[in-house]
Write an enzyme that holds these catalytic residues in place. Structure first.
Site, PDB file in Angstrom:
ATOM      1  N   ARG A   1     -37.714  11.945  56.089  1.00  0.00           N
ATOM      2  CA  ARG A   1     -39.032  11.435  55.684  1.00  0.00           C
ATOM      3  C   ARG A   1     -39.760  12.471  54.852  1.00  0.00           C
ATOM      4  NH1 ARG A   1     -39.901  10.048  61.647  1.00  0.00           N
ATOM      5  NH2 ARG A   1     -38.935   8.017  61.883  1.00  0.00           N
TER       6      ARG A   1
ATOM      7  N   ARG B   1     -16.079   9.784  72.579  1.00  0.00           N
ATOM      8  CA  ARG B   1     -16.652  11.071  72.909  1.00  0.00           C
ATOM      9  C   ARG B   1     -17.215  10.960  74.317  1.00  0.00           C
ATOM     10  NH1 ARG B   1     -21.358  13.345  71.685  1.00  0.00           N
ATOM     11  NH2 ARG B   1     -22.256  11.431  70.881  1.00  0.00           N
TER      12      ARG B   1
ATOM     13  N   TYR C   1     -21.508   1.299  68.501  1.00  0.00           N
ATOM     14  CA  TYR C   1     -22.584   2.206  68.849  1.00  0.00           C
ATOM     15  C   TYR C   1     -23.858   1.365  69.056  1.00  0.00           C
ATOM     16  CZ  TYR C   1     -24.553   6.959  68.273  1.00  0.00           C
ATOM     17  OH  TYR C   1     -25.121   8.192  68.457  1.00  0.00           O
TER      18      TYR C   1
HETATM   19  N1  UDP Z   1     -27.944  14.583  64.138  1.00  0.00           N
HETATM   20  C1  UDP Z   1     -27.885  15.904  63.734  1.00  0.00           C
HETATM   21  N2  UDP Z   1     -28.879  16.768  64.112  1.00  0.00           N
HETATM   22  C2  UDP Z   1     -29.900  16.384  64.923  1.00  0.00           C
HETATM   23  C3  UDP Z   1     -29.954  15.036  65.343  1.00  0.00           C
HETATM   24  C4  UDP Z   1     -28.957  14.162  64.947  1.00  0.00           C
HETATM   25  O1  UDP Z   1     -26.946  16.296  63.050  1.00  0.00           O
HETATM   26  O2  UDP Z   1     -30.763  17.212  65.255  1.00  0.00           O
HETATM   27  C5  UDP Z   1     -26.863  13.672  63.701  1.00  0.00           C
HETATM   28  C6  UDP Z   1     -25.722  13.620  64.710  1.00  0.00           C
HETATM   29  O3  UDP Z   1     -24.505  13.498  64.017  1.00  0.00           O
HETATM   30  C7  UDP Z   1     -26.032  12.350  65.496  1.00  0.00           C
HETATM   31  C8  UDP Z   1     -26.593  11.457  64.389  1.00  0.00           C
HETATM   32  O4  UDP Z   1     -27.363  12.351  63.576  1.00  0.00           O
HETATM   33  O5  UDP Z   1     -24.891  11.785  66.084  1.00  0.00           O
HETATM   34  C9  UDP Z   1     -27.471  10.350  64.897  1.00  0.00           C
HETATM   35  O6  UDP Z   1     -28.505  10.899  65.717  1.00  0.00           O
HETATM   36  P1  UDP Z   1     -28.936  10.181  67.063  1.00  0.00           P
HETATM   37  O7  UDP Z   1     -30.067  10.904  67.664  1.00  0.00           O
HETATM   38  O8  UDP Z   1     -29.080   8.758  66.783  1.00  0.00           O
HETATM   39  O9  UDP Z   1     -27.622  10.427  67.933  1.00  0.00           O
HETATM   40  P2  UDP Z   1     -27.317  10.107  69.444  1.00  0.00           P
HETATM   41  O10 UDP Z   1     -28.067  11.090  70.265  1.00  0.00           O
HETATM   42  O11 UDP Z   1     -27.713   8.697  69.712  1.00  0.00           O
HETATM   43  O12 UDP Z   1     -25.872  10.378  69.483  1.00  0.00           O
END
Ligand code: UDP
Ligand code: FAD
Length: 426
Positions: A184, A258, A359
């Site tokens: 953003r 995972r 997912y």
């Molecule tokens: N991600 C990242 N850094 C962060 C947060 C998220 O690289 O600080 C990436 C990571 O690959 C993650 C994806 O963005 O799987 C989607 O984030 P989300 O929070 O939706 O992941 P979740 O916790 O649901 O796996």
């Protein structure tokens, strides 16, 4: 031998949001008896939570679960069983000893680069960095990310975290994963942008107790479907929400999942990190994030202790709980092989995050379950349709999508998505 009796008209494998939603609809609308089995010792699937004896803090046993949706039907369904507090999720990321806000927003950009951009300035600056990567058609997670945010931000906040979280080189991951996280160019640092967001005031388990407490629903926990499958009448319709590859005894090999390990610690401090979730971006920190659950319920009175949970991620082996479908190329190939088998399986509908290798967030699992009930389960049980079908089709998934997209609420500030739809439609 029918160890569970013969009176149920539907067997549901898995007492998570998907299984529970379908069970409730069948019991309450069709007035038919339903048997729900779960191999865990509790209901609620991954959304299960409990109150800690020592600290009195409610914690989510499988990691923080934030409820958010823009789907009116889902919100109407879930609020029959609970009120929600007004918590809005914010996430922070620790990198090289400093704390930043995530998803990447104007504050993150200015703090990281030591700049004082306005939204247009930040957008132009990031566009320049992204253009330097020269990627026209991103083929994987890494290419997609750098083509949107440039290399410096990617390497700082995404690369290490993702390599830890997915136990896979980001260049081998599908681009869709990063599309979940927006970037953003305003100061909006809310993690979600949905119309409705909050935590159930009495906890997730209270919701499941209400849903599954319907008198027409019989729940058996600590029961693995594969141990009792032979005792279940094959003519009775089943909804299977366990792992798709396990159902077919890994005939085509294992789908990539995972798993997570959680480490709980109780501390004699009132506030450990000041927020519910802090991500750790550095690759040399072994865990991906720390949850501090008391922050999810600012309306509750908590004592001067806290409970934190470190989350570690690794590739799942057969004996592990599968949490996240990885979805690499060979997984996609295997999935289509399993999908064909599933379509040919008589009297079994495959559903939920594990059964469809998708997912899905909670609201999407509920939305898909409501759809499945209307389009397949109810017609099959009432004889309106005799077709036996396989995994929840893409078609059903798409039907639940439009209402998942918020009206315009994501536009509180400028949002450039790293994917076709905003995080708010997760
Ligand atoms: N991600 C990242 N850094 C962060 C947060 C998220 O690289 O600080 C990436 C990571 O690959 C993650 C994806 O963005 O799987 C989607 O984030 P989300 O929070 O939706 O992941 P979740 O916790 O649901 O796996
Ligand atoms: P599940 O909840 O996984 O339920 C499936 C059930 O099937 C399990 O209880 C399992 O024990 C049972 N089962 C499997 N095999 C068998 C068998 N052989 N016999 C009997 N029972 C069996 N969503 C959000 O909306 N917001 C979030 O913040 C969020 N955070 C998450 C964090 C983590 C770490 C994880 C893993 C998920 C998160 N989710 C979140 C996603 C959420 O957990 C899922 O959307 C939801 O659990 C899907 O419900 P389900 O019923 O499809 O599957």
């Amino acid at each position: 031998m029918a160890i569970f009796g013969n009176d149920h008209r539907l067997v549901i494998v898995g007492a998570g949001f998907c299984g529970a939603t379908i069970a409730y609809k069948v019991a309450s609308e069709l007035d038919l008896p339903v048997l729900v089995l779960d191999r865990r010792g509790h209901v609620g699937g991954n959304s299960y939570s409990k109150f800690d004896d020592e600290t009195g803090i409610e914690y989510h046993q499988y990691g923080s679960h934030l409820f958010h949706t823009s789907n009116e039907a889902v919100w109407k369904f879930i609020t029959q069983f609970s009120s929600f507090n007004n918590y809005r999720h914010r996430v922070f990321s620790r990198r090289h000893g400093k704390t930043y806000t995530i998803p990447i927003n104007l504050m993150t950009i200015n703090q990281f680069f030591g700049t004082d951009f306005d939204p247009a300035g930040a957008r132009a600056f990031i566009a320049q960095q992204a253009a330097a990567e020269n990627i026209e058609a991103p083929r994987n997670f890494e290419e997609k990310a750098v083509s949107q945010i440039g290399r410096p931000l990617y390497e700082a906040f995404i690369k290490g975290y993702t390599a830890k979280q997915w136990a896979t080189d980001p260049a081998a991951l599908p681009a869709e994963i990063i599309s979940r996280l927006p970037v953003r160019f305003g100061f909006n640092d809310f993690y979600f942008g949905d119309l409705y967001e909050g935590l159930p005031t009495a906890g997730y388990s209270a919701i499941f107790d209400k849903i599954l407490g319907h008198p027409k629903i019989k729940v058996v926990t600590g029961c693995d479907y594969f141990d009792v499958r032979g005792t279940i009448d094959p003519q009775v319709l089943s909804v299977y929400t366990g792992p798709l590859d396990r159902y077919f005894d890994y005939k085509f090999g294992e789908l990539g999942w995972r798993t997570l390990d959680f480490e709980i610690e109780r501390l004699d401090v009132e506030d450990f990190q000041g927020a519910a979730v802090v991500n750790y971006a550095d690759i040399d920190v072994p865990f991906t994030r720390i949850h501090e659950f008391k922050h999810l319920h600012p309306e509750r009175r908590h004592g001067n202790k806290t409970l934190i949970m470190r989350e570690y991620s690794r590739f799942a082996r057969r004996a592990d709980e599968p949490y996240y479908p990885i979805g690499r190329q060979d997984d996609k190939r295997r999935y289509s092989q399993y999908k064909k088998l599933a379509e040919a399986e008589a009297n079994v509908i495959f559903a939920g995050r594990l059964g469809t290798y998708r997912y899905l967030d909670m609201h999407q699992a509920i939305g898909a379950a409501l759809n499945l009930y209307e389009k397949k389960v109810a017609p099959l049980l009432t004889g309106r349709c005799v077709k036996s079908d396989g995994p929840e089709s893409d078609d059903l998934q798409r039907q639940s999508s439009p209402s998942l997209v918020p009206a315009k609420n994501a536009g509180v500030d400028e949002v450039t998505e790293l994917r076709p739809r905003a995080r708010s439609d997760r």
